[in-house]
Every structure is written in structure tokens, then in C-alpha cells.
Scaffold this active site. Structure first.
Site, PDB file in Angstrom:
ATOM      1  N   ASP A   1       0.865  -1.187   0.000  1.00  0.00           N
ATOM      2  CA  ASP A   1       0.000   0.000   0.000  1.00  0.00           C
ATOM      3  C   ASP A   1       0.903   1.239   0.000  1.00  0.00           C
ATOM      4  O   ASP A   1       1.733   1.409   0.892  1.00  0.00           O
ATOM      5  CB  ASP A   1      -0.877  -0.051   1.261  1.00  0.00           C
ATOM      6  CG  ASP A   1      -1.963   1.016   1.256  1.00  0.00           C
ATOM      7  OD1 ASP A   1      -3.079   0.715   1.670  1.00  0.00           O
ATOM      8  OD2 ASP A   1      -1.677   2.164   0.842  1.00  0.00           O
TER       9      ASP A   1
ATOM     10  N   ASP B   1      -3.442   2.562  -5.531  1.00  0.00           N
ATOM     11  CA  ASP B   1      -2.206   2.537  -4.738  1.00  0.00           C
ATOM     12  C   ASP B   1      -2.045   1.270  -3.907  1.00  0.00           C
ATOM     13  O   ASP B   1      -1.351   1.279  -2.908  1.00  0.00           O
ATOM     14  CB  ASP B   1      -2.120   3.786  -3.857  1.00  0.00           C
ATOM     15  CG  ASP B   1      -2.950   3.668  -2.599  1.00  0.00           C
ATOM     16  OD1 ASP B   1      -3.971   2.972  -2.626  1.00  0.00           O
ATOM     17  OD2 ASP B   1      -2.549   4.258  -1.579  1.00  0.00           O
ATOM     18  N   GLU B   2      -2.725   0.190  -4.322  1.00  0.00           N
ATOM     19  CA  GLU B   2      -2.515  -1.044  -3.548  1.00  0.00           C
ATOM     20  C   GLU B   2      -2.646  -2.305  -4.386  1.00  0.00           C
ATOM     21  O   GLU B   2      -3.344  -2.311  -5.401  1.00  0.00           O
ATOM     22  CB  GLU B   2      -3.467  -1.102  -2.352  1.00  0.00           C
ATOM     23  CG  GLU B   2      -4.924  -1.011  -2.727  1.00  0.00           C
ATOM     24  CD  GLU B   2      -5.817  -1.270  -1.514  1.00  0.00           C
ATOM     25  OE1 GLU B   2      -5.843  -2.409  -1.018  1.00  0.00           O
ATOM     26  OE2 GLU B   2      -6.482  -0.314  -1.075  1.00  0.00           O
TER      27      GLU B   2
HETATM   28  P1  TTP Z   1      -5.457   5.345   1.064  1.00  0.00           P
HETATM   29  O1  TTP Z   1      -4.496   4.248   0.814  1.00  0.00           O
HETATM   30  O2  TTP Z   1      -6.616   5.085   1.947  1.00  0.00           O
HETATM   31  O3  TTP Z   1      -4.713   6.588   1.707  1.00  0.00           O
HETATM   32  P2  TTP Z   1      -3.315   7.226   1.442  1.00  0.00           P
HETATM   33  O4  TTP Z   1      -2.517   6.469   0.425  1.00  0.00           O
HETATM   34  O5  TTP Z   1      -3.509   8.681   1.107  1.00  0.00           O
HETATM   35  O6  TTP Z   1      -2.644   7.161   2.854  1.00  0.00           O
HETATM   36  P3  TTP Z   1      -2.013   5.953   3.657  1.00  0.00           P
HETATM   37  O7  TTP Z   1      -2.126   4.741   2.811  1.00  0.00           O
HETATM   38  O8  TTP Z   1      -0.604   6.368   3.925  1.00  0.00           O
HETATM   39  O9  TTP Z   1      -2.818   5.868   4.905  1.00  0.00           O
HETATM   40  O10 TTP Z   1      -6.004   5.895  -0.310  1.00  0.00           O
HETATM   41  C1  TTP Z   1      -5.249   5.927  -1.508  1.00  0.00           C
HETATM   42  C2  TTP Z   1      -5.560   7.160  -2.306  1.00  0.00           C
HETATM   43  O11 TTP Z   1      -6.952   7.195  -2.612  1.00  0.00           O
HETATM   44  C3  TTP Z   1      -5.262   8.441  -1.552  1.00  0.00           C
HETATM   45  O12 TTP Z   1      -3.939   8.911  -1.737  1.00  0.00           O
HETATM   46  C4  TTP Z   1      -6.295   9.394  -2.084  1.00  0.00           C
HETATM   47  C5  TTP Z   1      -7.444   8.527  -2.517  1.00  0.00           C
HETATM   48  N1  TTP Z   1      -8.562   8.647  -1.544  1.00  0.00           N
HETATM   49  C6  TTP Z   1      -9.590   9.542  -1.800  1.00  0.00           C
HETATM   50  O13 TTP Z   1      -9.585  10.212  -2.837  1.00  0.00           O
HETATM   51  N2  TTP Z   1     -10.605   9.661  -0.890  1.00  0.00           N
HETATM   52  C7  TTP Z   1     -10.642   8.939   0.271  1.00  0.00           C
HETATM   53  O14 TTP Z   1     -11.584   9.081   1.079  1.00  0.00           O
HETATM   54  C8  TTP Z   1      -9.572   8.024   0.548  1.00  0.00           C
HETATM   55  C9  TTP Z   1      -9.554   7.208   1.813  1.00  0.00           C
HETATM   56  C10 TTP Z   1      -8.562   7.912  -0.386  1.00  0.00           C
HETATM   57 CA    CA Z   2      -2.223   4.193   0.588  1.00  0.00          CA
END
Ligand code: TTP
Ligand code: CA
Length: 359
Positions: free
Chosen positions: A4, A104-105
């Protein structure tokens, strides 16, 4: 493994404009109704320290960040998709089976490459993180577990820039210290219902009997929760858009850089993948070897031939040449595991289509 990427959109923005590094960076979806209407999409950890998070109205985030050097930016999805595509290609290289589950995962099944050894998996995770930082300046967090559920929960355990490995014998201890909210799919509503049953922790959840869970949540979610509380999950890593291939990897008796010590196993593997090729009534255009060296680096070499083949001696011969080339170009590197991979597959009658193969 579950990989992730950390604060992904915001990290991409930090790389695009390095002058904002070190400041709170908040990426927003502007709805366009008024200049400031919309919500936070994500933000870096500096901004999270102030309490800003995804979903927060921009107006509220601005208020929280008043008087700081916070940077507010609109989402630039095209940029993130390009970076994501390149990172997914890196991740895919390390996986026996690969499943992208979001921008992103992704899940990586590495069971075969590491022979189910968690220390080896950990060292591959380190290698993956290093490569992604070197080529994209993006950090990620990786969770390693005996199944997708544990890997996913583990990737969230040491964020950002973390690696968490939970081998089978540690699953119980790992799960029992978590709150139910850490189980994927358990959101506010499920949490509330569980709380009415006096369940806050996974440990408490595991004490509930299956009937109560099915009565409260229905068969599907109820049995998912029952199994999840025990760290059980048997979902395979689904390789939806994998270039079709046939491969086999095996461990050598001893680590060696000596071609004659490797050849018998290589020939056995070539025979085995070729048998599978014939069984499926296919031919291949690309023959490859996979070498996992004693320092646990995974390396590959392949050759594409003019006419598709299913001839065993051609495949054995070609694998042998690739191995010799590999050992010449990387001398003094002992090989620990070796594999043969056939790709560019077609049916005997011509180009194969995907659905035909999968059905
Ligand atoms: P996440 O993996 O939930 O968040 P992140 O990568 O920003 O942070 P981390 O993993 O370090 O906790 O989400 C991935 C991407 O998806 C994030 O960069 C932006 C997008 N996203 C949104 O647009 N709205 C949301 O509510 C969430 C949770 C994520
Ligand atoms: Ca993430």
C-alpha cells in the site's frame, strides 16, 4: 504480501514540486460550487498530525491549518495514474501472482518464490521498497501474511514506510490485539452493531458463536466476520490481467554458480512446463528462466523465438543457454532457486484468446 503506497496522492505532489516537502500537503476534490467547497482527498502525515484527514470538508481543513504553511492542491488524477502504473509494473515483477486492488494497492502472491519462508518474503519486501524509492521516490508499506486478509491488515500496521510480517504461528497473537475496525470491511455501521453485542476487539469477536454473527449480519458478512476473527481467509490472489504464462520454480539442493550442478533441475523444470504446455495443447514463443540468487534477488532472462514451439528439446536447450548467459553476466553469484517460464502462448491453430484459455 499486500503493498500500500503511503499518502499516495500527496506523495506524488511532493515529488512534482519538491519545495512543498516538509510542509503539510492537502490534496482536495473541489466540487466547484464555491471556491472552497469540496472535501479532502488525502494529505501527508504532517497534515494528519493536525487532525486533517480524507473526507474532511476543505473549509474545515483550512480552519485547522490557519496560520501554518500548509499547501492545498487540487487532485491531479492523471499524474497519480501514471506513477501508479509504473509502480504496479515494478510490483508485478516480484509476484508469482499479482492482483491490483486500487490505484495505490496490490496483493502479491510470493509463496512459490520464497518457498513459504517469511524471512525470505521480508527480504523481498525490502528489495521492492528500495526499488520503488529509487525509481519513483515513493514509499510504501508492506504486510506479509499467510493469506490476503492478514497481509492487508499487516500493511496498515506500521505506516508509513513499514514492513510487517505475520507468520502463521503469530496470527493469533497479532489478531487478538486489534480492534474490530482493523478488519477490512468493518466500518462504522458494523462496528456499532458489534458494540451492541459488547464486542470491541477482535479477541471479543472471536468469542462470539457463528449463529449470533449470522443472525446479526446475515450469512455472508456473518461468516466472513467469524473467519476473519480467526485470521482465516482463503481468497486467492486473482491475476486478472496477467500475461498468460506457464512457470515452475524449485529450490536447488545447494546454492551454486556451477552450471552443471543446476542443469538437471533446470531440465526437469523445462520438462514439467513443457508437459503442461502440451497438455493444454499450446505452443510458446518466449522461453525464460527465473533465478533467485543466494542474496534473494529475483532475476529473469528470456528469449523470444520466431516460430511458436512445444518441443521439449528446444525448451531445454534454450533454458540452458539462458542459464549460461546469466552465470556469465553475473559471475560469483550462487543461485538458490531456479525456474523456467513459458509465455507468448498460442494454440496450435494460431493466436490464443484469453477467454478460451480461462474457461
Ligand atoms: P489510502 O491508501 O486510503 O490513503 P493514502 O494512500 O492517502 O494514505 P495511507 O495509505 O498512507 O494511509 O487511499 C489511496 C488514495 O486514494 C489516496 O492517496 C487518495 C485517494 N482517496 C480519496 O480520494 N478519498 C478517500 O476518502 C480516501 C480514503 C482515499
Ligand atoms: Ca495508501
Amino acid at each position: 504480501m499486500h503493498a500500500d503506497l503511503d499518502y499516495f496522492y500527496a506523495q506524488c505532489e511532493e515529488n512534482l514540486d519538491t519545495t512543498i516537502r516538509g510542509k503539510p500537503v492537502i490534496v482536495c476534490v473541489y466540487s466547484g460550487r464555491t471556491e472552497e467547497s469540496g472535501v479532502v482527498s488525502t494529505c501527508n502525515y504532517k497534515a494528519r498530525n493536525f487532525g486533517v484527514k480524507a473526507g474532511l470538508p476543505i473549509v474545515r481543513a483550512k480552519k485547522i491549518m490557519e496560520g501554518t504553511d500548509a499547501v492545498f492542491l487540487p487532485v491531479n488524477r492523471q499524474l497519480y495514474e501514471k506513477v501508479s502504473d509504473r509502480i504496479m509494473e515494478i510490483l508485478r515483477k516480484y509476484a508469482d501472482n499479482f492482483e491490483k486492488t486500487g490505484i495505490d494497492e496490490a496483493y502479491l502472491d510470493v509463496s512459490e518464490s520464497v518457498d513459504e519462508n517469511f524471512n525470505e518474503a521480508k527480504s523481498i519486501a525490502l528489495q521492492i521498497k528500495k526499488e520503488i524509492v529509487q525509481s519513483e521516490q515513493i514509499t510504501c508499506s508492506i504486510g506479509i501474511g499467510p493469506n490476503k486478509l492478514i497481509a492487508k491488515i499487516a500493511s496498515d500496521e506500521n505506516k508509513p514506510d513499514g514492513i510487517t510480517a505475520v507468520p502463521p504461528q503469530e496470527v493469533d497473537a497479532f489478531m487478538s490485539k486489534l480492534s474490530v475496525g482493523r478488519i477490512p470491511g468493518v466500518g462504522k455501521k458494523v462496528e456499532e452493531k458489534l458494540s451492541q453485542l459488547h464486542v470491541q476487539s477482535v479477541k471479543e469477536l472471536s468469542a462470539l458463536n457463528a449463529n449470533i454473527l449470522v443472525e446479526t449480519f446475515g450469512r455472508s458478512l456473518g461468516s466472513y466476520l467469524y473467519k476473519a476473527a480467526r485470521g482465516e481467509d482463503d481468497e486467492p490472489v486473482k491475476d486478472k490481467d496477467r500475461p498468460i504464462q506457464i512457470s515452475r520454480i524449485a529450490t536447488l539442493k545447494n546454492n551454486t554458480a556451477n552450471v552443471t550442478d543446476i542443469l538437471p533441475l533446470l531440465a526437469e523444470l523445462a520438462h514439467s512446463v513443457n508437459a503442461k504446455l502440451i497438455e493444454e495443447n499450446l505452443a510458446c514463443k518466449t522461453i525464460g528462466i527465473i533465478a533467485i540468487t543466494e542474496n534473494l534477488k529475483i532475476q529473469g532472462k528470456s528469449k523470444t523465438i520466431d516460430t511458436p514451439t512445444s518441443d521439449e528439446s528446444t525448451i531445454v536447450q534454450c533454458s540452458r543457454e539462458l542459464l549460461e548467459q546469466f552465470l556469465q553476466t553475473t559471475p560469483n553469484t550462487a543461485i538458490r532457486r531456479i525456474g523456467v517460464k513459458l509465455s507468448g502462448l498460442s494454440t496450435k491453430s494460431g493466436q490464443m484468446n484469453l477467454s478460451q484459455f480461462l474457461s
